[in-house]
Motif scaffolding. Structure first.
Motif, PDB file in Angstrom:
ATOM      1  N   VAL A 433       0.838  -1.204   0.000  1.00  0.00           N
ATOM      2  CA  VAL A 433       0.000   0.000   0.000  1.00  0.00           C
ATOM      3  C   VAL A 433       0.873   1.254   0.000  1.00  0.00           C
ATOM      4  O   VAL A 433       2.067   1.207   0.286  1.00  0.00           O
ATOM      5  CB  VAL A 433      -0.935   0.033   1.234  1.00  0.00           C
ATOM      6  CG1 VAL A 433      -1.932  -1.110   1.200  1.00  0.00           C
ATOM      7  CG2 VAL A 433      -0.127   0.020   2.532  1.00  0.00           C
ATOM      8  N   ILE A 434       0.227   2.375  -0.328  1.00  0.00           N
ATOM      9  CA  ILE A 434       0.863   3.691  -0.280  1.00  0.00           C
ATOM     10  C   ILE A 434       0.328   4.438   0.934  1.00  0.00           C
ATOM     11  O   ILE A 434      -0.891   4.521   1.141  1.00  0.00           O
ATOM     12  CB  ILE A 434       0.577   4.493  -1.562  1.00  0.00           C
ATOM     13  CG1 ILE A 434       1.200   3.800  -2.777  1.00  0.00           C
ATOM     14  CG2 ILE A 434       1.094   5.926  -1.437  1.00  0.00           C
ATOM     15  CD1 ILE A 434       0.766   4.388  -4.101  1.00  0.00           C
ATOM     16  N   GLU A 435       1.230   4.986   1.732  1.00  0.00           N
ATOM     17  CA  GLU A 435       0.854   5.750   2.917  1.00  0.00           C
ATOM     18  C   GLU A 435       1.592   7.085   2.892  1.00  0.00           C
ATOM     19  O   GLU A 435       2.652   7.216   2.257  1.00  0.00           O
ATOM     20  CB  GLU A 435       1.222   4.956   4.185  1.00  0.00           C
ATOM     21  CG  GLU A 435       1.076   5.678   5.509  1.00  0.00           C
ATOM     22  CD  GLU A 435      -0.355   6.053   5.872  1.00  0.00           C
ATOM     23  OE1 GLU A 435      -0.864   7.005   5.244  1.00  0.00           O
ATOM     24  OE2 GLU A 435      -0.930   5.415   6.767  1.00  0.00           O
ATOM     25  N   VAL A 436       1.022   8.074   3.542  1.00  0.00           N
ATOM     26  CA  VAL A 436       1.686   9.364   3.771  1.00  0.00           C
ATOM     27  C   VAL A 436       1.748   9.579   5.274  1.00  0.00           C
ATOM     28  O   VAL A 436       0.735   9.414   5.969  1.00  0.00           O
ATOM     29  CB  VAL A 436       0.936  10.522   3.089  1.00  0.00           C
ATOM     30  CG1 VAL A 436       1.496  11.866   3.547  1.00  0.00           C
ATOM     31  CG2 VAL A 436       1.043  10.407   1.573  1.00  0.00           C
ATOM     32  N   ALA A 437       2.926   9.921   5.768  1.00  0.00           N
ATOM     33  CA  ALA A 437       3.085  10.133   7.208  1.00  0.00           C
ATOM     34  C   ALA A 437       3.930  11.383   7.445  1.00  0.00           C
ATOM     35  O   ALA A 437       4.709  11.806   6.588  1.00  0.00           O
ATOM     36  CB  ALA A 437       3.738   8.920   7.861  1.00  0.00           C
ATOM     37  N   GLU A 438       3.738  11.953   8.633  1.00  0.00           N
ATOM     38  CA  GLU A 438       4.499  13.144   9.019  1.00  0.00           C
ATOM     39  C   GLU A 438       4.985  12.987  10.450  1.00  0.00           C
ATOM     40  O   GLU A 438       4.301  12.412  11.299  1.00  0.00           O
ATOM     41  CB  GLU A 438       3.627  14.398   8.899  1.00  0.00           C
ATOM     42  CG  GLU A 438       4.367  15.694   9.220  1.00  0.00           C
ATOM     43  CD  GLU A 438       3.472  16.926   9.118  1.00  0.00           C
ATOM     44  OE1 GLU A 438       3.981  17.996   8.746  1.00  0.00           O
ATOM     45  OE2 GLU A 438       2.263  16.798   9.420  1.00  0.00           O
ATOM     46  N   ASN A 439       6.173  13.481  10.696  1.00  0.00           N
ATOM     47  CA  ASN A 439       6.744  13.510  12.042  1.00  0.00           C
ATOM     48  C   ASN A 439       7.085  14.957  12.351  1.00  0.00           C
ATOM     49  O   ASN A 439       7.772  15.615  11.567  1.00  0.00           O
ATOM     50  CB  ASN A 439       8.005  12.650  12.093  1.00  0.00           C
ATOM     51  CG  ASN A 439       8.348  12.203  13.498  1.00  0.00           C
ATOM     52  OD1 ASN A 439       7.609  11.434  14.097  1.00  0.00           O
ATOM     53  ND2 ASN A 439       9.463  12.667  14.025  1.00  0.00           N
ATOM     54  N   LYS A 440       6.576  15.487  13.435  1.00  0.00           N
ATOM     55  CA  LYS A 440       6.899  16.877  13.756  1.00  0.00           C
ATOM     56  C   LYS A 440       6.990  17.069  15.263  1.00  0.00           C
ATOM     57  O   LYS A 440       6.678  16.182  16.043  1.00  0.00           O
ATOM     58  CB  LYS A 440       5.885  17.841  13.139  1.00  0.00           C
ATOM     59  CG  LYS A 440       4.440  17.684  13.581  1.00  0.00           C
ATOM     60  CD  LYS A 440       3.565  18.703  12.829  1.00  0.00           C
ATOM     61  CE  LYS A 440       2.110  18.586  13.238  1.00  0.00           C
ATOM     62  NZ  LYS A 440       1.271  19.573  12.519  1.00  0.00           N
ATOM     63  N   GLY A 441       7.415  18.268  15.653  1.00  0.00           N
ATOM     64  CA  GLY A 441       7.745  18.575  17.033  1.00  0.00           C
ATOM     65  C   GLY A 441       6.648  18.278  18.034  1.00  0.00           C
ATOM     66  O   GLY A 441       5.530  17.942  17.707  1.00  0.00           O
TER      67      GLY A 441
END
Length: 562
Positions: A433-441
């Motif tokens: 599958v295709i996923e979009v993820a973000e990591n932030k403060g």
């Protein structure tokens, strides 16, 4: 010709500029990114070409385990005795009372190397530079670090004589020559002898919107003998909030063959969301700290002054004796990975690209999945700087993930705690599958968010390649995917580009000195070394300003909002 600032767009900070005959060279900081110390060259100060990355082997630089925004701080480039001298600092600690670091020296007869094995100099403080006096003596000039909680940590500018016979410092000669002004945080010193007097240029105020450069002078190198320039500072944007250029300060001075003077400085170009005040916050610097050049004139009392005032100018008169230099129109890049060595614009984190990462050549880049994108030690990622506010980047990847612990794709990355990406992985049903993820403060290693979760895009059976694209549009950016390279689908997630700026990162992390990158990564923290194959990478700049008709312009404005 006119110099249009910034001359080195995108994360090119702490410039050390020199001239050797008719050629100017600028060395800039690289922090945890490898290889260390970028050097650009020009004969007209208008057009610049990246000519070398100096610290390109482990003998010269090993940053494995370094914290984000550790590593190479403010290198100093000089030329004397028929060779180039480079002083550089490897900072191992960025947070807390201590700044454990080592200053090194390497030399080369040619700017492109080979550069000599490093000589360990000291660890007194960062931002060290080498001053070659007219009598042949040499001195190390540096910021001095004080860990004691009852002292200010920036303990003035120390000068120590360097013995060229032993290639070692003489610690007994060390003395504080300048304590700075009440703005504090004095750093980034460069020393010059002009018309019989010593001039010290130093940065203050921290590398944020209070940043400034001051000048002091003395007839000797005695302890605390330097007197500050009246009616200063020499350069600052603290009181010019509407200027196109902000944060100017830390830098170096250079003269032309014809006797004109210029000053290369770090700078930033912050922007604001439509919903924000134009001055508070002053803005978000997603391209990091860049390099600008200002023209300098000398007043009747012998003090240097920035032409146009201490806020500097976006457009600056080029040297009268400038020699036209050919350079690419922009920084767009297309790479089909046909060379066994990575293009000079690619960077890795902390260590050089090696067989542990994978391989390049024969028309593909193979990345072996290793640690996650928060890893300080083993990370298979190659990336290049954002160098325009508007650009598209895309790639084509083949990847058969072992489980949800293996991932590969296209990333926009600032540091270990601030990044996002679109990637291929496995879901709990065993589908790719295709996923979009973000990591932030929010905490030291950031807060992770999966945007698609149970709605991750299932890759059709029999699909060999997936194409990924990111569209960066100054204040925000998006991701797209394709199964044939022609028909693209946008993922319905719009991400705030401010998260990838110095000014956002400083809110939760003490190291905020780099800038946004776009690149390729493979992760497999299960330890099974699942490998991703990238067919090509394309980075296409669209300009620095979006026009009403949707096109893009390279025109800069003297005003941030003009």
């Amino acid at each position: 010709m006119q110099i249009q600032n910034p001359v080195l767009p995108g994360f090119n900070s702490d410039p050390s500029i020199i001239r050797v005959e008719d050629t100017y060279y600028i060395a800039t900081s690289t922090f945890e990114w490898y290889p260390g110390v970028r050097i650009h060259a020009s004969k007209d100060m208008v057009h610049w070409n990246l000519v070398t990355n100096v610290l390109d082997r482990l003998e010269l630089l090993d940053m494995k385990g370094n914290p984000s925004s550790g590593g190479i701080w403010a290198p100093d480039l000089s030329y004397a005795d028929g060779k180039f001298w480079l002083i550089y600092t490897d900072v191992k600690i960025t947070d807390g009372a201590f700044k454990d670091m080592t200053n090194y020296l390497t030399t080369a007869e040619n700017i492109e190397g080979p550069w000599s094995a490093p000589i360990r100099v000291n660890g007194v403080g960062f931002d060290a530079s080498l001053f070659h006096d007219e009598d042949g003596r040499k001195y190390l000039v540096q910021q001095t670090w004080d860990h004691r909680e009852y002292h200010h940590p920036f303990d003035g500018i120390t000068l120590t004589e360097f013995d060229t016979d032993t290639m070692k410092l003489k610690p007994e000669t060390a003395r504080t020559i300048f304590e700075g002004t009440d703005v504090k945080l004095v750093e980034g010193p460069h020393l010059y002898k002009i018309n019989g007097e010593y001039y010290l240029f130093a940065a203050e105020g921290g590398t944020v919107f209070t940043h400034q450069e001051v000048v002091a002078r003395s007839k000797s190198l005695d302890e605390k003998s330097f007197v500050v320039e009246p009616d200063g500072p020499f350069l600052t944007n603290f009181d010019t909030p509407y200027s196109y250029l902000q944060k100017q300060g830390h830098g170096a001075l250079v003269d032309t063959p014809g006797g004109e003077w210029y000053y290369a400085s770090l700078t930033a170009r912050p922007w604001n969301h439509d919903t924000e005040s134009s001055t508070d916050p002053r803005g978000w610097s997603t391209l990091g700290r860049e390099t600008s050049i200002q023209k300098v004139e000398w007043d009747e009392a012998g003090w240097p002054r920035v032409v146009g005032g201490h806020g500097g100018q976006t457009f600056v008169e080029a040297p009268k004796d400038a020699i036209l230099t050919e350079a690419p129109a922009d920084h767009s890049q297309h790479d089909e990975f046909t060379d066994a060595k990575l293009d000079m614009n690619w960077n890795t984190l902390r260590v050089p690209f090696s067989d542990e990462f994978g391989s390049t050549g024969d028309g593909s880049l193979k990345l072996i999945g290793r640690g996650s994108l928060v890893n300080y030690h083993d990370l298979s990622l190659i990336a290049r700087r954002w160098q325009a506010f508007y650009f598209d980047a895309e790639t084509k990847v083949k990847f058969d993930p072992f489980s949800y612990q293996s991932m590969a794709g296209l990333t926009n990355y600032y540091n270990h705690s601030h990044w996002s990406w679109i990637f291929i992985t496995k879901n709990d049903d065993g589908q790719s599958v295709i996923e979009v993820a973000e990591n932030k403060g929010g905490q030291r290693n950031g807060t992770y968010t999966s945007y698609l979760k149970d709605d991750a895009i299932v890759i059709p059976e029999g699909t060999e390649y997936v194409w990924f694209k990111t569209k960066v549009r100054k204040e925000s950016y998006t991701y797209e995917y394709s199964f044939n390279g022609t028909d693209w689908t946008e993922v319905p997630v719009v991400l705030d580009a401010a998260v990838l700026s110095d000014d956002y990162v400083v809110q939760s992390y003490g190291g905020f000195f780099t800038g946004a990158y776009v690149g390729l990564a493979a992760v497999d923290y299960s330890g099974y070394d699942t490998t991703a194959e990238f067919d090509y990478f394309d980075y296409k700049e669209l300009g620095d300003k979006q026009l009403e008709d949707g096109s893009y312009s390279w025109e800069a404005s003297e005003s941030r909002f003009g």
